[in-house]
Every structure is written in structure tokens, then in C-alpha cells.
Design an enzyme around this catalytic site. Structure first.
Site, PDB file in Angstrom:
ATOM      1  N   ASP A   1     -21.147 -24.612  39.070  1.00  0.00           N
ATOM      2  CA  ASP A   1     -19.506 -24.283  39.050  1.00  0.00           C
ATOM      3  C   ASP A   1     -19.122 -23.066  38.419  1.00  0.00           C
ATOM      4  OD1 ASP A   1     -19.034 -27.064  39.861  1.00  0.00           O
ATOM      5  OD2 ASP A   1     -18.315 -27.788  37.916  1.00  0.00           O
TER       6      ASP A   1
ATOM      7  N   ARG B   1     -13.400 -36.834  44.266  1.00  0.00           N
ATOM      8  CA  ARG B   1     -14.603 -37.635  44.106  1.00  0.00           C
ATOM      9  C   ARG B   1     -14.720 -38.353  42.832  1.00  0.00           C
ATOM     10  NH1 ARG B   1     -19.712 -38.338  45.944  1.00  0.00           N
ATOM     11  NH2 ARG B   1     -21.496 -38.254  44.197  1.00  0.00           N
TER      12      ARG B   1
ATOM     13  N   ILE C   1     -27.595 -26.847  43.587  1.00  0.00           N
ATOM     14  CA  ILE C   1     -27.219 -28.201  43.339  1.00  0.00           C
ATOM     15  C   ILE C   1     -26.456 -28.940  44.724  1.00  0.00           C
ATOM     16  CG2 ILE C   1     -25.608 -29.545  41.878  1.00  0.00           C
ATOM     17  CD1 ILE C   1     -27.981 -28.218  40.204  1.00  0.00           C
TER      18      ILE C   1
ATOM     19  N   CYS D   1     -17.142 -34.150  51.580  1.00  0.00           N
ATOM     20  CA  CYS D   1     -16.428 -33.084  50.411  1.00  0.00           C
ATOM     21  C   CYS D   1     -16.856 -31.795  51.001  1.00  0.00           C
ATOM     22  CB  CYS D   1     -17.162 -33.327  48.969  1.00  0.00           C
ATOM     23  SG  CYS D   1     -16.817 -31.831  48.101  1.00  0.00           S
TER      24      CYS D   1
ATOM     25  N   LYS E   1     -11.821 -30.306  32.169  1.00  0.00           N
ATOM     26  CA  LYS E   1     -11.345 -31.121  33.307  1.00  0.00           C
ATOM     27  C   LYS E   1     -12.463 -32.294  33.751  1.00  0.00           C
ATOM     28  CE  LYS E   1     -12.258 -29.809  37.683  1.00  0.00           C
ATOM     29  NZ  LYS E   1     -13.146 -30.954  38.658  1.00  0.00           N
ATOM     30  N   ASN E   2     -13.707 -31.773  33.613  1.00  0.00           N
ATOM     31  CA  ASN E   2     -14.733 -32.663  33.979  1.00  0.00           C
ATOM     32  C   ASN E   2     -15.155 -33.606  32.834  1.00  0.00           C
ATOM     33  OD1 ASN E   2     -14.803 -31.462  36.372  1.00  0.00           O
ATOM     34  ND2 ASN E   2     -16.589 -30.559  36.314  1.00  0.00           N
TER      35      ASN E   2
ATOM     36  N   ARG F   1     -22.864 -35.132  48.964  1.00  0.00           N
ATOM     37  CA  ARG F   1     -22.601 -35.720  47.758  1.00  0.00           C
ATOM     38  C   ARG F   1     -22.576 -37.422  48.034  1.00  0.00           C
ATOM     39  NH1 ARG F   1     -17.988 -32.484  44.621  1.00  0.00           N
ATOM     40  NH2 ARG F   1     -18.962 -32.748  42.946  1.00  0.00           N
ATOM     41  N   PRO F   2     -23.648 -38.026  48.300  1.00  0.00           N
ATOM     42  CA  PRO F   2     -23.854 -39.498  48.300  1.00  0.00           C
ATOM     43  C   PRO F   2     -23.464 -40.042  47.157  1.00  0.00           C
ATOM     44  CG  PRO F   2     -25.833 -38.493  48.580  1.00  0.00           C
ATOM     45  CD  PRO F   2     -24.758 -37.223  48.331  1.00  0.00           C
ATOM     46  N   MET F   3     -23.732 -41.404  47.044  1.00  0.00           N
ATOM     47  CA  MET F   3     -23.429 -42.234  45.902  1.00  0.00           C
ATOM     48  C   MET F   3     -24.746 -42.953  45.494  1.00  0.00           C
ATOM     49  SD  MET F   3     -20.444 -42.357  44.684  1.00  0.00           S
ATOM     50  CE  MET F   3     -20.142 -44.241  43.814  1.00  0.00           C
ATOM     51  N   ASP F   4     -25.859 -42.701  46.265  1.00  0.00           N
ATOM     52  CA  ASP F   4     -27.173 -43.259  45.993  1.00  0.00           C
ATOM     53  C   ASP F   4     -27.524 -43.644  44.714  1.00  0.00           C
ATOM     54  OD1 ASP F   4     -27.466 -40.624  46.404  1.00  0.00           O
ATOM     55  OD2 ASP F   4     -29.493 -41.286  47.098  1.00  0.00           O
ATOM     56  N   LEU F   5     -27.438 -42.500  43.980  1.00  0.00           N
ATOM     57  CA  LEU F   5     -27.899 -42.489  42.409  1.00  0.00           C
ATOM     58  C   LEU F   5     -27.001 -43.547  41.558  1.00  0.00           C
ATOM     59  CD1 LEU F   5     -28.678 -38.708  42.077  1.00  0.00           C
ATOM     60  CD2 LEU F   5     -30.286 -40.547  42.605  1.00  0.00           C
TER      61      LEU F   5
ATOM     62  N   ARG G   1      -6.183 -27.820  41.048  1.00  0.00           N
ATOM     63  CA  ARG G   1      -6.996 -29.002  40.566  1.00  0.00           C
ATOM     64  C   ARG G   1      -7.651 -28.663  39.260  1.00  0.00           C
ATOM     65  NH1 ARG G   1     -11.470 -30.254  44.332  1.00  0.00           N
ATOM     66  NH2 ARG G   1     -11.759 -31.611  42.634  1.00  0.00           N
TER      67      ARG G   1
HETATM   68  C1  UD1 Z   1     -20.178 -33.224  38.609  1.00  0.00           C
HETATM   69  C2  UD1 Z   1     -18.918 -32.176  38.379  1.00  0.00           C
HETATM   70  C3  UD1 Z   1     -18.796 -31.063  39.436  1.00  0.00           C
HETATM   71  C4  UD1 Z   1     -20.369 -30.401  39.268  1.00  0.00           C
HETATM   72  C5  UD1 Z   1     -21.445 -31.220  39.286  1.00  0.00           C
HETATM   73  C6  UD1 Z   1     -22.752 -30.455  39.117  1.00  0.00           C
HETATM   74  C7  UD1 Z   1     -17.158 -33.972  37.519  1.00  0.00           C
HETATM   75  C8  UD1 Z   1     -16.118 -34.361  37.945  1.00  0.00           C
HETATM   76  N1  UD1 Z   1     -17.734 -32.869  38.491  1.00  0.00           N
HETATM   77  O1  UD1 Z   1     -20.013 -33.425  39.918  1.00  0.00           O
HETATM   78  O2  UD1 Z   1     -17.849 -30.223  38.853  1.00  0.00           O
HETATM   79  O3  UD1 Z   1     -20.260 -29.180  40.381  1.00  0.00           O
HETATM   80  O4  UD1 Z   1     -21.454 -32.285  38.389  1.00  0.00           O
HETATM   81  O5  UD1 Z   1     -22.832 -30.021  37.937  1.00  0.00           O
HETATM   82  O6  UD1 Z   1     -17.721 -33.830  36.632  1.00  0.00           O
HETATM   83  N2  UD1 Z   1     -26.088 -36.765  44.302  1.00  0.00           N
HETATM   84  C9  UD1 Z   1     -26.980 -37.559  45.079  1.00  0.00           C
HETATM   85  N3  UD1 Z   1     -26.507 -38.980  45.043  1.00  0.00           N
HETATM   86  C10 UD1 Z   1     -25.807 -39.423  44.098  1.00  0.00           C
HETATM   87  C11 UD1 Z   1     -24.951 -38.480  43.341  1.00  0.00           C
HETATM   88  C12 UD1 Z   1     -25.220 -37.101  43.337  1.00  0.00           C
HETATM   89  O7  UD1 Z   1     -27.384 -37.232  46.043  1.00  0.00           O
HETATM   90  O8  UD1 Z   1     -25.498 -40.520  43.886  1.00  0.00           O
HETATM   91  C13 UD1 Z   1     -26.361 -35.321  44.552  1.00  0.00           C
HETATM   92  C14 UD1 Z   1     -25.037 -34.650  44.923  1.00  0.00           C
HETATM   93  O9  UD1 Z   1     -24.842 -34.648  46.328  1.00  0.00           O
HETATM   94  C15 UD1 Z   1     -25.251 -33.114  44.571  1.00  0.00           C
HETATM   95  C16 UD1 Z   1     -26.160 -33.430  43.195  1.00  0.00           C
HETATM   96  O10 UD1 Z   1     -26.529 -34.703  43.519  1.00  0.00           O
HETATM   97  O11 UD1 Z   1     -25.930 -32.368  45.499  1.00  0.00           O
HETATM   98  C17 UD1 Z   1     -25.366 -33.187  41.939  1.00  0.00           C
HETATM   99  O12 UD1 Z   1     -24.233 -34.323  41.873  1.00  0.00           O
HETATM  100  P1  UD1 Z   1     -23.809 -34.753  40.555  1.00  0.00           P
HETATM  101  O13 UD1 Z   1     -24.290 -34.149  39.320  1.00  0.00           O
HETATM  102  O14 UD1 Z   1     -23.639 -36.212  40.712  1.00  0.00           O
HETATM  103  O15 UD1 Z   1     -22.280 -34.287  40.459  1.00  0.00           O
HETATM  104  P2  UD1 Z   1     -20.993 -34.813  40.360  1.00  0.00           P
HETATM  105  O16 UD1 Z   1     -21.095 -35.907  39.278  1.00  0.00           O
HETATM  106  O17 UD1 Z   1     -20.559 -35.328  41.672  1.00  0.00           O
END
Ligand code: UD1
Length: 422
Positions: free
Chosen positions: A308, A94, A330, A118, A22-23, A123-127, A400
Site C-alpha cells: 500500500d 472488498r 502482493i 478489483c 482505515k484497514n 483477489r479471490p476468497m479461497d483462503l 476512500r
Molecule cells: C488487505 C488490505 C489492503 C492491502 C492488503 C495487503 C484491508 C481492508 N485491505 O487487503 O489495503 O493492500 O491487505 O497488505 O485491510 N488472496 C488469495 N486468496 C484469498 C485472499 C487473498 O489468493 O482468499 C491473495 C490476493 O489476491 C492478494 C494477496 O492474497 O494477491 C493478498 O491479499 P490479502 O492479504 O488477503 O489482502 P486483503 O485482506 O484483501
């Protein structure tokens, strides 16, 4: 709303086919936006998240044709006619944010709704924003939407992420394929889904090195062409079904499974006394000597133990011999399955990011509520080993991420059925 009824029915045996990831599919699909030529994915999983991504891509002007009962997705983004990823679709999932990087690279601008809250954490988008900004994008937040543009086109840069985010790595990887010059992404995520994305992008003509390590180098090219790519095996579905015989006893062969996808997880199974054997067709798991032993688990980015699989591992630990601590590193709120498992007689104490579990000999069936995708399947696994009937409500979360779960587990001898609700 549908429910799933599971009745503990003793050991499981047989073979179970593992679907495409899926991912991986959720990041491979937006890669179509990078090219005017068609991208075809084979081994796609049949899931509601894939339908949501299809809907999102169609809203941007991509043609998506689903073939072979949904296992082949033929996409063409020749005529993109929209650059706005609408809140109504993005809020459902997301991973919709993965259209940001490719749209910015192909069109020079993109408007993407923020996904919103969520259940498993902020789960912000800052990165994502920091990394795309390093490539020359200008991004601002207006009315809940990220408005991104790259007036002179994206430019390669050296960027180090504060945390190895999977989604941010994928967005940058896609965006950098069409940027001018070389991008070096440091502290990149190393998940197999990222290697799969890089393989697909290379098949489309991208120049990428170092995927699967923490430094990825991308040499931008002028255009990408069409390709056909096979989606990698779903390591989370694999790990989930490997746990079924570990919990209920028996012997199950997971077809398509490979150790390198689930290395850290297999080490924990070994510690717990569960045997895993590589076969010509996948991985065979057997548990013939009674209860598993309790083992401590800490979730980490790949190649560590995946977040996961934490909920499913907790289901195993609920009936393991001894005490253990599961540490979630995580996501900040990912123990919502614990109170539900406790309704089945599990002994769990949650303190912030850690859960202490004392194994009991047997769980007892109960009515439980699925709170998120991985929590749902952990309750089903627990139900398979419990005495009596477990009714899992709100199973739409399950759709899902797990295709044909009732059929797959029934084939192994499990007593499981889905009933439609109002
Ligand atoms: C992906 C997977 C999800 C998995 C996760 C961690 C998909 C569709 N989903 O989610 O199933 O659980 O990886 O292996 O592939 N974070 C920030 N800022 C950001 C982005 C992330 O602080 O801009 C934090 C998140 O809040 C979280 C951590 O980083 O605590 C990991 O997030 P991330 O690795 O980005 O996971 P996803 O890509 O959302």
C-alpha cells in the site's frame, strides 16, 4: 466528478495529524456482529469506505451512531435481523467480506456476495473459505454469493494458510473467538491491524495469544461482551505523508506516528538519504540536501515493505538520483500509476511485477487519472514536486482512504485545491 489541482510550490514544513487506520477500522467494525452488547470505536477515520461498512452493518440490523464528527462510532448488533451481505454494497468494497466470519460465528449461517473484480488484481476468497471450512463451516457458491453454514456451530482446529492473507486472518480470528475449543492459525498475517483487532476482541472477552506472530492461538468462549476500543494509527497514511517532505524537501512532523508501524519503510527512507527522527509526538522527516537516492524496493507482507506504499514510493523514485527496481509481490496488477507518472515525465519501464525507474531531475505537471486509492495519492505527491500544474481526475478513489487531504497538505504550505466537476 471532482478533481484535485496541485501546483509545485517548494519545500513543505509543519505538523500533520495522522488519522486512525482505515484497514483496522474496516475489520473492527464487523467485530460488533460477534456480540449483543455495544462496541464503540474511537479515533475512527472519516472516509467513504467507513460509510460503506456502516451501510453494510445497518443492512444486517446493526445500529451505528456516528459521533464527534465521525471519529467515534457507537455500534449495537443486539437485534441482527438479516444475514445476507448484498452484492450492491459488497461490490463497492472488498473489505465487506469481513462480515462473513463474525456472522457465521454468531448466527451459524451467513450469505455474503463475492466482491467481484478489483482493479489491482483478482483477489479471490479461497483462503478465507479454506480456513473457515477447517473450523467446520460448509460453504458453497450459488448465484455469485457464498452460502455458509455451521450446523453444529464452529469448532476449533489447527489450520495453516498457504499465504498470510490479511483478510482471511481477520475473518478466522473473529470466527474462532466463539468456536468450541482451541483454534491454532499458522502462517497468519502479522499486520498491526491484526494486533489491533485482537486487542479489541480481548477487550470484548476473547482469549487470543500470538497475534503479531505467524501463529495465533484462539481459545473459544461462549459469548463476547461490549467494549470501547481506540483504532490504531494509519501506517499507510503515515508513510504517505512522510514521503511529502522527502519528495518536495522541507521538514514535516507526522503526529501519532511510530517507527514500529513503518519499520521496513523507514529503512528504505534511510537508504535514500531521508532523515527520520522520533519525537515526543510522532515522527519528524526532513530532506534538506536535495534529491533522494534511488533504492530498490520489494513489497512483502508485514513486517516487509507494504504494497500500500509502493505507488507513493514510486513517486519519490521518479525524481531520485539513479536507477532502481520496484518489485510488487502482493498484487499482480498494481502499477497502474506508472503510465500516469510517465505523463508527467517520469522514466519507468514495467515488466510484469517489476518496474524499473530512472530518476529525472524534475517532473512536469500534467492531467492525470487516479486509477485506485494508493495510485491517486502517489499522483498528488508527484504533483507537489512537479513544475507547473497537475490535475488529478477521478479523485473519488482518494476519499476512500485519505481524509481532508487538501486541508492537511495546505497546512504544510502545499498549493492544492479541489474543484467540483459535473
Ligand atoms: C488487505 C488490505 C489492503 C492491502 C492488503 C495487503 C484491508 C481492508 N485491505 O487487503 O489495503 O493492500 O491487505 O497488505 O485491510 N488472496 C488469495 N486468496 C484469498 C485472499 C487473498 O489468493 O482468499 C491473495 C490476493 O489476491 C492478494 C494477496 O492474497 O494477491 C493478498 O491479499 P490479502 O492479504 O488477503 O489482502 P486483503 O485482506 O484483501
Amino acid at each position: 466528478m471532482d478533481s484535485i489541482i496541485v501546483t509545485g510550490n517548494g519545500p513543505l514544513s509543519g505538523q500533520i495529524p495522522i488519522a486512525g487506520a482505515k484497514n483496522a477500522c474496516l475489520t473492527l467494525m464487523p467485530a460488533t456482529l460477534l456480540s449483543e452488547e455495544p462496541l464503540t470505536l474511537t479515533n475512527a477515520p472519516r472516509l467513504s469506505d467507513i460509510k460503506t461498512m456502516t451501510e453494510l452493518l445497518q443492512s444486517l440490523g446493526t445500529e451505528v451512531t456516528s459521533m464527534s464528527d465521525g471519529q467515534v462510532l457507537a455500534m449495537s448488533s443486539h437485534d441482527m435481523n438479516n444475514h445476507i451481505a448484498d452484492y450492491d454494497i459488497v461490490r463497492k468494497m472488498r473489505a465487506s467480506n469481513l462480515v462473513l466470519g463474525p456472522m457465521l460465528a454468531r448466527l451459524g449461517h451467513a450469505v455474503v456476495s463475492l466482491p467481484g473484480g478489483c482493479a489491482i488484481g483478482a483477489r479471490p476468497m479461497d483462503l478465507h473459505i479454506d480456513a473457515l471450512t477447517a473450523l467446520g463451516a460448509e460453504i458453497e457458491l450459488k448465484d455469485g454469493y457464498l452460502h455458509a453454514q455451521a450446523p453444529g456451530g464452529l469448532k476449533g482446529a489447527v489450520h495453516e494458510m498457504r499465504f498470510a492473507s490479511v483478510g482471511a486472518t481477520e475473518n478466522v480470528l473473529m470466527a474462532a473467538t466463539l468456536a468450541k475449543g482451541t483454534t491454532v492459525l499458522k502462517n497468519a498475517a502479522r499486520e498491526p491491524e491484526i494486533v489491533d483487532l485482537a486487542d479489541c476482541l480481548r477487550a470484548m472477552g476473547a482469549q487470543i495469544e500470538g497475534d503479531g506472530t505467524s501463529t495465533i492461538t484462539i481459545q473459544g468462549v461462549d459469548r463476547l461482551h461490549g467494549a470501547t476500543h481506540q483504532v490504531v494509527t494509519d501506517r499507510i497514511e503515515l508513510g504517505t505523508y512522510m514521503l511529502a517532505p522527502a519528495i518536495c524537501g522541507g521538514e514535516v512532523e507526522c503526529l501519532g506516528g511510530r517507527i514500529e508501524l513503518v519499520g521496513a519503510f523507514c529503512e528504505k527512507l534511510d537508504e535514500a538519504g531521508i532523515s527520520v527522527e522520533e519525537t515526543a509526538n510522532g515522527l519528524k522527516v526532513s530532506c534538506k540536501n536535495g534529491r533522494a537516492k534511488a533504492v530498490n524496493v520489494t513489497t512483502e507482507p508485514f513486517p516487509g515493505f507494504p504494497t500500500d506504499l509502493q505507488a507513493q514510493m514510486m513517486a519519490l523514485m521518479c525524481t531520485a538520483e539513479g536507477n532502481c527496481v520496484l518489485e510488487e509481490k502482493i498484487f499482480e496488477n498494481r502499477f497502474m500509476h506508472a503510465p500516469e507518472l510517465m505523463r508527467m515525465g517520469a522514466q519507468i519501464e514495467v515488466h510484469g511485477g517489476t518496474a524499473s525507474v530512472t530518476g529525472v531531475e524534475k517532473l512536469k505537471g500534467a492531467q492525470v487519472m487516479a486509477t485506485d486509492l494508493r495510485a491517486s495519492i502517489s499522483l498528488i505527491l508527484a504533483g507537489l514536486a512537479a513544475e507547473g500544474e497537475t490535475i488529478v481526475n477521478r479523485v473519488y478513489h482518494l476519499d476512500r482512504g485519505y481524509e481532508r487531504v487538501v486541508a492537511k497538505l495546505s497546512n504544510l504550505g502545499a498549493k492544492i485545491e479541489r474543484v467540483s466537476g459535473s
